[in-house]
Scaffold this motif. Structure first.
Motif, PDB file in Angstrom:
ATOM      1  N   LEU A  81       0.831  -1.206   0.000  1.00 44.95           N
ATOM      2  CA  LEU A  81       0.000   0.000   0.000  1.00 44.95           C
ATOM      3  C   LEU A  81       0.868   1.260   0.000  1.00 44.95           C
ATOM      4  N   VAL A  82       1.886   1.293   0.853  1.00 47.48           N
ATOM      5  CA  VAL A  82       2.760   2.465   0.937  1.00 47.48           C
ATOM      6  C   VAL A  82       3.584   2.615  -0.341  1.00 47.48           C
ATOM      7  N   VAL A  83       4.182   1.522  -0.807  1.00 45.88           N
ATOM      8  CA  VAL A  83       4.990   1.580  -2.031  1.00 45.88           C
ATOM      9  C   VAL A  83       4.124   1.980  -3.226  1.00 45.88           C
ATOM     10  N   GLY A  84       2.936   1.404  -3.326  1.00 47.15           N
ATOM     11  CA  GLY A  84       2.031   1.742  -4.422  1.00 47.15           C
ATOM     12  C   GLY A  84       1.583   3.195  -4.381  1.00 47.15           C
ATOM     13  N   ALA A  85       1.321   3.716  -3.178  1.00 50.13           N
ATOM     14  CA  ALA A  85       0.909   5.117  -3.046  1.00 50.13           C
ATOM     15  C   ALA A  85       2.045   6.053  -3.451  1.00 50.13           C
ATOM     16  N   LEU A  86       3.267   5.742  -3.024  1.00 50.86           N
ATOM     17  CA  LEU A  86       4.412   6.566  -3.410  1.00 50.86           C
ATOM     18  C   LEU A  86       4.658   6.499  -4.914  1.00 50.86           C
ATOM     19  N   ALA A  87       4.548   5.303  -5.485  1.00 52.64           N
ATOM     20  CA  ALA A  87       4.758   5.151  -6.933  1.00 52.64           C
ATOM     21  C   ALA A  87       3.657   5.853  -7.723  1.00 52.64           C
ATOM     22  N   THR A  88       2.421   5.779  -7.237  1.00 60.06           N
ATOM     23  CA  THR A  88       1.320   6.450  -7.932  1.00 60.06           C
ATOM     24  C   THR A  88       1.518   7.959  -7.931  1.00 60.06           C
ATOM     25  N   SER A  89       1.939   8.518  -6.800  1.00 58.26           N
ATOM     26  CA  SER A  89       2.172   9.963  -6.765  1.00 58.26           C
ATOM     27  C   SER A  89       3.359  10.356  -7.630  1.00 58.26           C
ATOM     28  N   ALA A  90       4.387   9.505  -7.680  1.00 60.83           N
ATOM     29  CA  ALA A  90       5.541   9.805  -8.533  1.00 60.83           C
ATOM     30  C   ALA A  90       5.162   9.778 -10.010  1.00 60.83           C
ATOM     31  N   VAL A  91       4.370   8.798 -10.399  1.00 63.09           N
ATOM     32  CA  VAL A  91       3.950   8.710 -11.803  1.00 63.09           C
ATOM     33  C   VAL A  91       2.994   9.847 -12.149  1.00 63.09           C
ATOM     34  N   THR A  92       2.178  10.270 -11.201  1.00 62.07           N
ATOM     35  CA  THR A  92       1.270  11.391 -11.444  1.00 62.07           C
ATOM     36  C   THR A  92       2.056  12.670 -11.709  1.00 62.07           C
ATOM     37  N   THR A  93       3.118  12.912 -10.951  1.00 63.25           N
ATOM     38  CA  THR A  93       3.941  14.099 -11.209  1.00 63.25           C
ATOM     39  C   THR A  93       4.708  13.963 -12.519  1.00 63.25           C
ATOM     40  N   LEU A  94       5.054  12.746 -12.885  1.00 66.00           N
ATOM     41  CA  LEU A  94       5.728  12.517 -14.158  1.00 66.00           C
ATOM     42  C   LEU A  94       4.793  12.770 -15.336  1.00 66.00           C
ATOM     43  N   GLY A  95       3.491  12.602 -15.115  1.00 66.51           N
ATOM     44  CA  GLY A  95       2.505  12.767 -16.182  1.00 66.51           C
ATOM     45  C   GLY A  95       2.520  14.131 -16.830  1.00 66.51           C
ATOM     46  N   SER A  96       2.753  15.177 -16.034  1.00 66.89           N
ATOM     47  CA  SER A  96       2.779  16.521 -16.626  1.00 66.89           C
ATOM     48  C   SER A  96       3.997  16.712 -17.522  1.00 66.89           C
ATOM     49  N   ALA A  97       5.066  15.998 -17.271  1.00 64.31           N
ATOM     50  CA  ALA A  97       6.274  16.134 -18.086  1.00 64.31           C
ATOM     51  C   ALA A  97       6.145  15.430 -19.433  1.00 64.31           C
ATOM     52  N   VAL A  98       5.342  14.400 -19.517  1.00 66.83           N
ATOM     53  CA  VAL A  98       5.220  13.653 -20.775  1.00 66.83           C
ATOM     54  C   VAL A  98       3.986  14.053 -21.569  1.00 66.83           C
ATOM     55  N   GLY A  99       3.218  14.986 -21.064  1.00 66.20           N
ATOM     56  CA  GLY A  99       2.006  15.420 -21.764  1.00 66.20           C
ATOM     57  C   GLY A  99       2.332  16.037 -23.115  1.00 66.20           C
ATOM     58  N   VAL A 100       1.443  15.851 -24.052  1.00 64.53           N
ATOM     59  CA  VAL A 100       1.606  16.392 -25.396  1.00 64.53           C
ATOM     60  C   VAL A 100       0.456  17.344 -25.657  1.00 64.53           C
ATOM     61  N   SER A 101       0.764  18.606 -25.913  1.00 58.58           N
ATOM     62  CA  SER A 101      -0.306  19.576 -26.165  1.00 58.58           C
ATOM     63  C   SER A 101      -0.611  19.641 -27.656  1.00 58.58           C
ATOM     64  N   GLY A 102      -1.864  19.784 -27.966  1.00 60.79           N
ATOM     65  CA  GLY A 102      -2.278  19.924 -29.353  1.00 60.79           C
ATOM     66  C   GLY A 102      -2.220  18.646 -30.164  1.00 60.79           C
ATOM     67  N   TYR A 103      -2.253  17.503 -29.512  1.00 65.68           N
ATOM     68  CA  TYR A 103      -2.200  16.230 -30.237  1.00 65.68           C
ATOM     69  C   TYR A 103      -3.594  15.875 -30.726  1.00 65.68           C
ATOM     70  N   SER A 104      -3.708  15.443 -31.989  1.00 66.55           N
ATOM     71  CA  SER A 104      -5.032  15.152 -32.540  1.00 66.55           C
ATOM     72  C   SER A 104      -5.126  13.764 -33.161  1.00 66.55           C
ATOM     73  N   GLY A 105      -4.263  12.855 -32.773  1.00 55.96           N
ATOM     74  CA  GLY A 105      -4.312  11.514 -33.333  1.00 55.96           C
ATOM     75  C   GLY A 105      -5.260  10.604 -32.570  1.00 55.96           C
ATOM     76  N   VAL A 106      -5.382   9.376 -33.057  1.00 61.21           N
ATOM     77  CA  VAL A 106      -6.236   8.391 -32.407  1.00 61.21           C
ATOM     78  C   VAL A 106      -5.433   7.565 -31.410  1.00 61.21           C
ATOM     79  N   VAL A 107      -4.201   7.225 -31.775  1.00 59.06           N
ATOM     80  CA  VAL A 107      -3.322   6.461 -30.893  1.00 59.06           C
ATOM     81  C   VAL A 107      -2.409   7.447 -30.165  1.00 59.06           C
ATOM     82  N   VAL A 108      -2.288   7.293 -28.852  1.00 57.69           N
ATOM     83  CA  VAL A 108      -1.479   8.226 -28.069  1.00 57.69           C
ATOM     84  C   VAL A 108      -0.001   8.023 -28.380  1.00 57.69           C
TER      85      VAL A 108
END
Length: 152
Positions: A81-108
């Protein structure tokens, strides 16, 4: 337990595990597709959580049989539970760094899809930890309650 009963129990466990794995698949596939304004991601996420819960209950039973103690199962669940919570928060913060703005395709894009999968793994660890911890606590409470009734 006879050999036939043990074999039937193993077969039933495999069937339930296969159902749990099949419930995980829609969310894994939806991670790679852009689906704006549709309920498909929400439904796939609910199926994913249900699949993890099914697999968590099977894991709880296997750990109980192997370890023989609810305390060890609860400890493993707490750590997950603790490891998963820490990993989930780490991946959530990583999400803003990998975001793509203005993408209009079907496959990410690949980096977004892989980040989605990484989030799903972290979420699965967190959910498995929660299932193990809660089922160990509830099992202990039920045993304690039934033990008190037997003494009275």
């Amino acid at each position: 337990m006879t050999a036939a009963e043990a074999q039937a129990l193993r077969r039933g466990t495999r069937i339930v595990a296969a159902i749990g794995i099949v419930l995980l698949l829609p969310r894994i596939v939806v991670s790679w597709v852009v689906l704006d304004r549709t309920p498909a991601p929400v439904i796939a996420s609910l199926l994913f959580v249900l699949g993890v819960l099914v697999l968590g209950l099977l894991l709880n039973g296997a750990l109980r049989m192997r370890l023989g103690s609810r305390w060890w199962t609860a400890l493993i669940g707490f750590v997950a539970l603790v490891v998963g919570a820490l990993a989930t928060s780490a991946v959530t913060t990583l999400g803003s760094a990998v975001g793509v703005s203005g993408y209009s395709g079907v496959v990410v894009p690949v980096r977004v899809g892989l980040t989605n999968w990484l989030f799903l793994v972290a979420l699965a660890v967190w959910l498995l930890g929660a299932v193990l911890l809660v089922s160990a606590a509830l099992g202990g409470l039920m045993t304690l309650a039934s033990g008190r009734r037997a003494r009275a």
